[in-house]
Motif scaffolding. Structure first.
Motif, PDB file in Angstrom:
ATOM      1  N   ILE A   1       0.834  -1.211   0.000  1.00 13.75           N
ATOM      2  CA  ILE A   1       0.000   0.000   0.000  1.00 13.75           C
ATOM      3  C   ILE A   1       0.867   1.259   0.000  1.00 13.75           C
ATOM      4  O   ILE A   1       0.634   2.187  -0.772  1.00 13.75           O
ATOM      5  N   ARG A   2       1.889   1.282   0.846  1.00 13.34           N
ATOM      6  CA  ARG A   2       2.749   2.466   0.946  1.00 13.34           C
ATOM      7  C   ARG A   2       3.468   2.733  -0.376  1.00 13.34           C
ATOM      8  O   ARG A   2       3.581   3.882  -0.814  1.00 13.34           O
ATOM      9  N   THR A   3       3.912   1.683  -1.041  1.00 19.00           N
ATOM     10  CA  THR A   3       4.659   1.847  -2.289  1.00 19.00           C
ATOM     11  C   THR A   3       3.773   2.365  -3.410  1.00 19.00           C
ATOM     12  O   THR A   3       4.128   3.308  -4.114  1.00 19.00           O
ATOM     13  N   LEU A   4       2.603   1.758  -3.593  1.00 15.83           N
ATOM     14  CA  LEU A   4       1.754   2.130  -4.714  1.00 15.83           C
ATOM     15  C   LEU A   4       1.003   3.431  -4.473  1.00 15.83           C
ATOM     16  O   LEU A   4       0.702   4.147  -5.427  1.00 15.83           O
ATOM     17  N   GLN A   5       0.710   3.756  -3.236  1.00 19.20           N
ATOM     18  CA  GLN A   5      -0.014   5.000  -2.978  1.00 19.20           C
ATOM     19  C   GLN A   5       0.830   6.224  -3.299  1.00 19.20           C
ATOM     20  O   GLN A   5       0.287   7.289  -3.579  1.00 19.20           O
ATOM     21  N   ARG A   6       2.130   6.091  -3.294  1.00 20.30           N
ATOM     22  CA  ARG A   6       2.985   7.219  -3.658  1.00 20.30           C
ATOM     23  C   ARG A   6       2.797   7.608  -5.116  1.00 20.30           C
ATOM     24  O   ARG A   6       3.097   8.714  -5.528  1.00 20.30           O
ATOM     25  N   HIS A   7       2.301   6.673  -5.903  1.00 21.37           N
ATOM     26  CA  HIS A   7       2.205   6.905  -7.347  1.00 21.37           C
ATOM     27  C   HIS A   7       0.754   7.042  -7.806  1.00 21.37           C
ATOM     28  O   HIS A   7       0.473   6.955  -8.989  1.00 21.37           O
ATOM     29  N   GLN A   8      -0.144   7.244  -6.865  1.00 20.55           N
ATOM     30  CA  GLN A   8      -1.543   7.402  -7.246  1.00 20.55           C
ATOM     31  C   GLN A   8      -1.768   8.749  -7.903  1.00 20.55           C
ATOM     32  O   GLN A   8      -1.134   9.742  -7.579  1.00 20.55           O
ATOM     33  N   ARG A   9      -2.726   8.788  -8.822  1.00 20.46           N
ATOM     34  CA  ARG A   9      -3.191  10.039  -9.422  1.00 20.46           C
ATOM     35  C   ARG A   9      -4.432  10.492  -8.676  1.00 20.46           C
ATOM     36  O   ARG A   9      -5.009   9.744  -7.903  1.00 20.46           O
ATOM     37  N   PRO A  10      -4.899  11.736  -8.939  1.00 20.32           N
ATOM     38  CA  PRO A  10      -6.159  12.168  -8.353  1.00 20.32           C
ATOM     39  C   PRO A  10      -7.287  11.222  -8.755  1.00 20.32           C
ATOM     40  O   PRO A  10      -7.294  10.692  -9.863  1.00 20.32           O
ATOM     41  N   ASP A  11      -8.232  11.010  -7.834  1.00 21.79           N
ATOM     42  CA  ASP A  11      -9.351  10.130  -8.140  1.00 21.79           C
ATOM     43  C   ASP A  11     -10.268  10.715  -9.207  1.00 21.79           C
ATOM     44  O   ASP A  11     -10.969   9.996  -9.892  1.00 21.79           O
ATOM     45  N   ILE A  12     -10.298  12.058  -9.308  1.00 26.82           N
ATOM     46  CA  ILE A  12     -11.216  12.722 -10.220  1.00 26.82           C
ATOM     47  C   ILE A  12     -10.414  13.461 -11.279  1.00 26.82           C
ATOM     48  O   ILE A  12      -9.539  14.253 -10.974  1.00 26.82           O
ATOM     49  N   GLU A  13     -10.707  13.185 -12.529  1.00 20.07           N
ATOM     50  CA  GLU A  13     -10.032  13.845 -13.624  1.00 20.07           C
ATOM     51  C   GLU A  13     -11.034  14.674 -14.417  1.00 20.07           C
ATOM     52  O   GLU A  13     -12.177  14.293 -14.605  1.00 20.07           O
ATOM     53  N   VAL A  14     -10.594  15.840 -14.899  1.00 22.65           N
ATOM     54  CA  VAL A  14     -11.467  16.709 -15.678  1.00 22.65           C
ATOM     55  C   VAL A  14     -10.600  17.488 -16.653  1.00 22.65           C
ATOM     56  O   VAL A  14      -9.443  17.775 -16.379  1.00 22.65           O
ATOM     57  N   ASP A  15     -11.141  17.796 -17.817  1.00 24.88           N
ATOM     58  CA  ASP A  15     -10.420  18.659 -18.746  1.00 24.88           C
ATOM     59  C   ASP A  15     -11.388  19.669 -19.349  1.00 24.88           C
ATOM     60  O   ASP A  15     -12.582  19.643 -19.093  1.00 24.88           O
ATOM     61  N   ALA A  16     -10.851  20.573 -20.164  1.00 24.36           N
ATOM     62  CA  ALA A  16     -11.645  21.685 -20.686  1.00 24.36           C
ATOM     63  C   ALA A  16     -12.849  21.221 -21.493  1.00 24.36           C
ATOM     64  O   ALA A  16     -13.906  21.854 -21.480  1.00 24.36           O
ATOM     65  N   ARG A  17     -12.722  20.109 -22.199  1.00 21.69           N
ATOM     66  CA  ARG A  17     -13.830  19.633 -23.030  1.00 21.69           C
ATOM     67  C   ARG A  17     -15.016  19.173 -22.197  1.00 21.69           C
ATOM     68  O   ARG A  17     -16.112  19.017 -22.713  1.00 21.69           O
ATOM     69  N   ALA A  18     -14.806  18.936 -20.896  1.00 22.17           N
ATOM     70  CA  ALA A  18     -15.868  18.419 -20.038  1.00 22.17           C
ATOM     71  C   ALA A  18     -16.695  19.532 -19.397  1.00 22.17           C
ATOM     72  O   ALA A  18     -17.635  19.252 -18.674  1.00 22.17           O
TER      73      ALA A  18
END
Length: 305
Positions: free
Chosen positions: A103-120
């Motif tokens: 858990i400690r190793t992989l959580q360091r490389h997590q991205r935000p849970d929510i992604e959004v861009d201008a087209r949305a």
């Protein structure tokens, strides 16, 4: 990432190792791969998976049954885990220690849970977001047919069967999900339409409609969002408060004079205060002497005035 964590700990640690290596004489403790005692069967199994990956660069064959991420992403996880395991002093000896390391190793490389861009961004008060299904609670809500379609799509693309992959992509999209491409990794995500609670921005065809949309894009584009849902409206949108890096998005929109306080649905006094401040400064849409209210504009359009 949550599916990977559950698989690595739940599946790998439940499989007994097929071999162990003995060092020293008869009185010494038997040690398996990466210095793990063979008596810790689950931990030794996980160590053996990592050892096998170092030699062959192959992740466990069953991993794709549990996650929708690409083979490249899975290999990245194992590279990070293998490195962290070797650097740990001493290496994990119990399932709990192994779990914490994973858990400690992989959580360091997590991205935000929510992604959004201008087209949305539809306008100044509505946005479409995609929430990663790799972590709870989203992971538990993914329909089995969507999960399988994502896995089969990855396999079809790996075999360059793009016709099948496109058909599966459509199936995923029709179910309200999407496949995001982030940092060379494919992520299965749930699609949500969010209506910003308590404000009403000018429609796109109204004066300041474009400015309101552009400002919302500027605030949230590529950022990490926190969304608190309070209701669902008649159009199937979730009504909620949005925070961007700890900043209340509705507050910014009101203070910049690019939205009205939607008093018909929200009585919060702070929203009223922020609107009055923008009015007094005559910024944004308040530079006009008599700006049209968006709800009145929509009503007039419905009644063909």
């Amino acid at each position: 990432m949550g599916n990977a964590l559950r698989f690595l700990y739940g599946q790998c640690c439940s499989e007994p190792p097929t071999t162990t290596t003995t060092y020293g004489g008869a009185g010494d403790q038997q040690l398996g791969h990466h210095g793990v005692s063979s008596t810790s069967v689950g931990v030794s199994a996980l160590a053996q998976h990592l050892y096998h990956f170092e030699i062959t660069s192959q992740v466990p064959e069953g991993l794709s049954k549990h996650v929708s991420s690409s083979k490249k992403a899975q290999s990245n996880w194992y590279k990070k885990l293998s490195k962290a395991w070797r650097e740990s002093k001493p290496p994990p000896k119990t399932p709990e220690e192994a779990s914490r390391l994973v858990i400690r190793t992989l959580q360091r490389h997590q991205r935000p849970d929510i992604e959004v861009d201008a087209r949305a961004v539809a306008d100044g008060d509505t946005v479409t977001v995609y929430v990663s299904t790799s972590d709870a609670p989203e992971s538990s809500r993914v329909p089995q047919e969507v999960h399988m379609a994502a896995v089969e799509r990855n396999e079809a693309r790996a075999h360059k069967n793009y016709t099948k992959a496109d058909a599966l992509q459509k199936q995923i999209k029709d179910a309200g999900y999407g496949v995001l491409h982030i940092n060379n990794e494919e992520i299965l995500a749930r699609k949500y339409r969010i209506r910003l609670r308590g404000i009403d921005a000018p429609e796109s065809a109204m004066p300041y409609g474009k400015e309101a949309k552009d400002e919302l894009v500027k605030i949230i584009d590529g950022k990490c969002l926190k969304i608190l849902i309070f209701d669902e409206d008649q159009y199937g949108r979730f009504v909620g408060d949005i925070y961007c890096n700890g900043i209340f998005v509705q507050e910014l929109m009101l203070k910049k004079g690019l939205a009205w306080h939607y008093t018909a649905y929200d009585k919060r006094p702070e929203l009223e205060k922020w609107e009055k401040s923008a009015r007094a400064k005559r910024i944004g849409l308040w530079a006009s002497s008599n700006p049209e209210m968006p709800w009145e504009w929509r009503k007039n359009r419905r009644e063909h005035r």
